[in-house]
Structures are given as C-alpha cells and as structure tokens.
Design an enzyme around this catalytic site. Structure first.
Site, PDB file in Angstrom:
ATOM      1  N   SER A  93       0.817  -1.228   0.000  1.00 16.41           N
ATOM      2  CA  SER A  93       0.000   0.000   0.000  1.00 16.41           C
ATOM      3  C   SER A  93       0.846   1.273   0.000  1.00 16.41           C
ATOM      4  O   SER A  93       0.427   2.287  -0.538  1.00 16.41           O
ATOM      5  CB  SER A  93      -0.940   0.019   1.202  1.00 16.41           C
ATOM      6  OG  SER A  93      -0.220  -0.133   2.399  1.00 16.41           O
TER       7      SER A  93
ATOM      8  N   ASP B 190      -0.867   7.324  10.074  1.00 19.70           N
ATOM      9  CA  ASP B 190      -1.730   6.489  10.917  1.00 19.70           C
ATOM     10  C   ASP B 190      -0.908   5.480  11.723  1.00 19.70           C
ATOM     11  O   ASP B 190      -1.427   4.478  12.178  1.00 19.70           O
ATOM     12  CB  ASP B 190      -2.759   5.757  10.049  1.00 19.70           C
ATOM     13  CG  ASP B 190      -2.083   4.880   8.983  1.00 19.70           C
ATOM     14  OD1 ASP B 190      -0.828   4.800   8.983  1.00 19.70           O
ATOM     15  OD2 ASP B 190      -2.789   4.276   8.164  1.00 19.70           O
TER      16      ASP B 190
ATOM     17  N   HIS C 217       1.348   4.060   7.596  1.00 15.51           N
ATOM     18  CA  HIS C 217       1.517   4.659   6.274  1.00 15.51           C
ATOM     19  C   HIS C 217       2.184   6.037   6.385  1.00 15.51           C
ATOM     20  O   HIS C 217       2.238   6.622   7.467  1.00 15.51           O
ATOM     21  CB  HIS C 217       0.157   4.777   5.568  1.00 15.51           C
ATOM     22  CG  HIS C 217      -0.477   3.446   5.319  1.00 15.51           C
ATOM     23  ND1 HIS C 217      -1.392   2.898   6.188  1.00 15.51           N
ATOM     24  CD2 HIS C 217      -0.306   2.553   4.321  1.00 15.51           C
ATOM     25  CE1 HIS C 217      -1.770   1.706   5.723  1.00 15.51           C
ATOM     26  NE2 HIS C 217      -1.125   1.471   4.592  1.00 15.51           N
TER      27      HIS C 217
END
Lengths: 241, 241
Positions: free
Chosen positions: B24, B194, B197
């Site tokens: 991600s 967070d 990330h």
C-alpha cells in the site's frame, strides 16, 4: 481485454494506459497537485497514466512526433488526451517560432486524430482539450521579464479554442473546452499561475472536468489483481495466477 | 538505448520506465505529495514511473505475481524498487493471513531479485526498500477502531528491515533502510499518518532518500525529444524525426 497469454505460471497481465499528449501544461501535470498525478491516483490499479507532455511544442511539431510515441501495439491505450493550442496561438509577428496559423492548427488536430484511428485508437477514446484562457496582464509581466513583448492574446487563444471544439464535433471525439469553462461566470485569474500555466486551483479544475468525461469511458476497467482480503491465503496461487 | 527501428517517418521512441513494486505504501504513492508522483515529476521527459503497488500484499503473493507484471521485453526498465515488509511483519497469531515468516520473507526477496535478473534487470538497477518504523500507539487505535488488537510491533518490523538490508548485501543490490533512517536521532512520528503509512513529511523524506540513490543510476538518461528552443522551426522534420 487486460489479459493475454504469457510465461511462467500465470498469464501476463497487461496494464492499460492513458496517454496525456500535449505541451507544457501536460508536461507539468505531475507537479505538486498536478492534474496528471491526480488522474494517476484515481486510476491506480486500473491503468497507467503516461505523460507525453512536450513543453513549448505546437501541433505542427506534435503531429510529427506522435507516430514515434504511439504505435499499433499489444498495449491497450484506453484514452488519449490531445492538449495543444497555447503555443500555436502565439502571435505570428512576435513569436514566429511557435505560432501555427489557425487553419493549420485545426488540420493538425484532425491529422492526429486520423493517425490515432489508424492505430486502432477510436474516436470515443480521444479527448481534445482546448488551451486555457490567457490572463494578459500577468503573462505580459513574464514576457517583459524575458525582454519580450506580450506575445499572446486571450481573444486569439479563444479562436484556437473554438477551432478545437469544431474539430472535435467534425471528428466525433470528446472535447474539454477549458477556455470557455474557466471563463464561465467567473474571474478566471485564480486558475492560472503566471497568466498562462495552471495554478493549484486550475489543476484541480482541469482534473475534475477531465474526470467527469473519463469516468464513463473507463467505468468498465476492472481493478487489476485481487483485493488482498479476497486472496485465498491457504492457496494464493489459485487467486493470483 | 532509448531508440529503435520503427514506422512512418521517424524511429519509434521507446520511453524507459521505472517500476515501483510494493504494497500500500507504493500503491498510495501518487496521492497528493506522494513519493511516486514526486519521482515522476523529477523524471519527466526521461522515463515513466509505473505504479505496481498492491495494497495489503506480502512477499509470498508478490513473488507469485511479479512474472505477470514484468517480463523480458523491448521496454527498457531502468530501475525497480521492491518495497515490502509492512505486511509480512504482521504478527502471526493476530494476522495469519498477511504474516510471512522472517526467513521466508528474505527468501522471497531473493527470489524476486533472481527473477528480475533472469529478465535482464541487473542488480544495479534494483533498489530494495525496508518497511518504515511502526508507531504502535497510533496504529493500535486504527486496529481497535476495526475491532482488532494491535497486529504489528515496531521491533518485529525492525527484524524484517534488517533481513531486507542483509538480502541487499548478499545480492549486491542497493537498499534504502527506511526503518533505520527514519528513527535516526529523531522522533519519527511525523513521518507517519496512521502509525503505519506515510504522512506528507514521510513521503517527502522517502522521495529525497530514493532520489539520492536513483540520481546516479539515471544520470545517463537523456531528455527525450529536443528542447523546444532547439527545434529548427524552418525544418522541424530534421529536429524531430
């Protein structure tokens, strides 16, 4: 469409692509908050967004290089934006190097559409974009700083924008008339950074307008490779190959 | 390297590319201020920056799909980043779906390097990136909000980062040890959005670190197509074909 035969284990996954073909306003489209980067973010896992922006180029030069950039190939080109006119519409006397006469500008756009169709990129996958409006007072300062005179006029750029819209009508392509849309019921100065190129707000405006046209065209594009929660972790080969 | 025989008028211009392969943190790299978009901006007119980020994926899955994404081809791949570990290092008991044992993680990275070499992407064009550090207190809130427990630990992620660095040493590739660099003499919390990330600041940090490694590798890449002031406007074919 996205899948084809391939090598070791799984099938080759062909990643479709959008080609952004244009002048500096395209070349700069991956700068911070740029419209190209914004498009790439929206289309992640669906297709690549390929920057073929050539700062300073006009349609006479663009027409020559297009066949060197896009050919009939196994790659799936799902959309092409053609975004010229800001240099073509430079005033002939003050900028003969970049200037292209109005009629030739239209003919060059048609020629590029014709070429794309010859390599199987049909008109429904082509979006013409008109040049944005010119804020003469601000652009004049840029010109003066380089020892030049004001070398473009908004009314002239508007003629090129109208011609671009007409070409789209004649050829059956989509068009984004940035020149008109940015001037509709509003002061357009905040859309521009130097009177000619796009500000952050102008980039967002173009990204939103372009997306409203692309969304329909690209709605059938699948997300490539499974969402991670859908991968069978006891047998990932079954999910991934 | 960038030129090959081709069709109508001019030679086909092959645009080199960098492939960003990861989870991600790679998939999100074209978000506002993202490290991928920043790289694309720096390399405009030199090469494409292609996003092959797969959110949630670990090296076990990545190893399977890599041959579906990169094959021996006419395309010139000038660099590949391999950026996994944030999911592999998830705790086995709490996240068995994404967890990959440490030894297998290292073996999977080696296997991917081996595969890339088999398709002529040599080790000097490969950059491994370790996972960033984990801010447990912030990530725990994310987990709790989803009804889970804290499913990763910074010390564990660190073991995967060390293993990644060791693989790079063993295989002769470059490595960017984000886990260590972000914790060097500083509070790393501002690099994360967070707890896992990257924040805007983290994206800028990664972009700068990566650029310092890529700059040398890519210094020989020419700017593609002539600068507009260098085009002979009395005979553009001579400049452009």
């Amino acid at each position: 469409m996205a899948l084809a035969e391939a090598g070791a284990g799984g099938r080759l996954l062909r990643w479709p692509r959008i080609v952004l073909f244009g002048d500096s306003i395209t070349e700069f489209s991956f700068q911070e908050n740029g419209w190209g980067a914004s498009l790439a973010e929206r289309l992640v896992r669906k297709c690549d967004v390929v920057n073929r922006g050539l700062s300073g180029y006009n349609t006479r030069w663009a027409k020559l290089v297009l066949p060197r950039l896009i050919t009939k190939s196994a790659e799936s080109t799902v959309a092409v934006t053609i975004f010229f006119g800001a240099n073509d519409s430079a005033l002939k006397d003050l900028n003969p190097k970049q200037h292209v006469p109005l009629e030739e500008y239209a003919a060059n756009l048609k020629s590029m559409i014709h070429y794309l169709k010859s390599v199987d990129i049909t008109e429904d996958r082509i979006i013409l974009i008109t040049p944005p409006p010119l804020q003469e007072s601000v652009w004049e300062k840029e010109c003066l700083a380089k020892g030049d005179q004001l070398n473009r006029r908004n009314a002239t750029t508007g003629e090129y924008a109208h011609a671009c819209v007409q070409v789209a009508r004649d050829c059956g392509t989509d068009v984004l008339d940035l020149w008109t849309l940015m001037q509709k019921n509003q002061d357009f100065s905040s859309y521009l950074s130097d009177g000619l190129h796009l500000s952050t707000k102008g980039n967002s405006f173009l990204a939103a307008q372009l997306w409203s046209r692309l969304e329909k065209k690209l709605s059938a594009l699948p997300s490539l490779l499974p969402y991670w929660r859908d991968v069978d972790h006891t047998n990932p080969e079954a999910s991934l190959l």
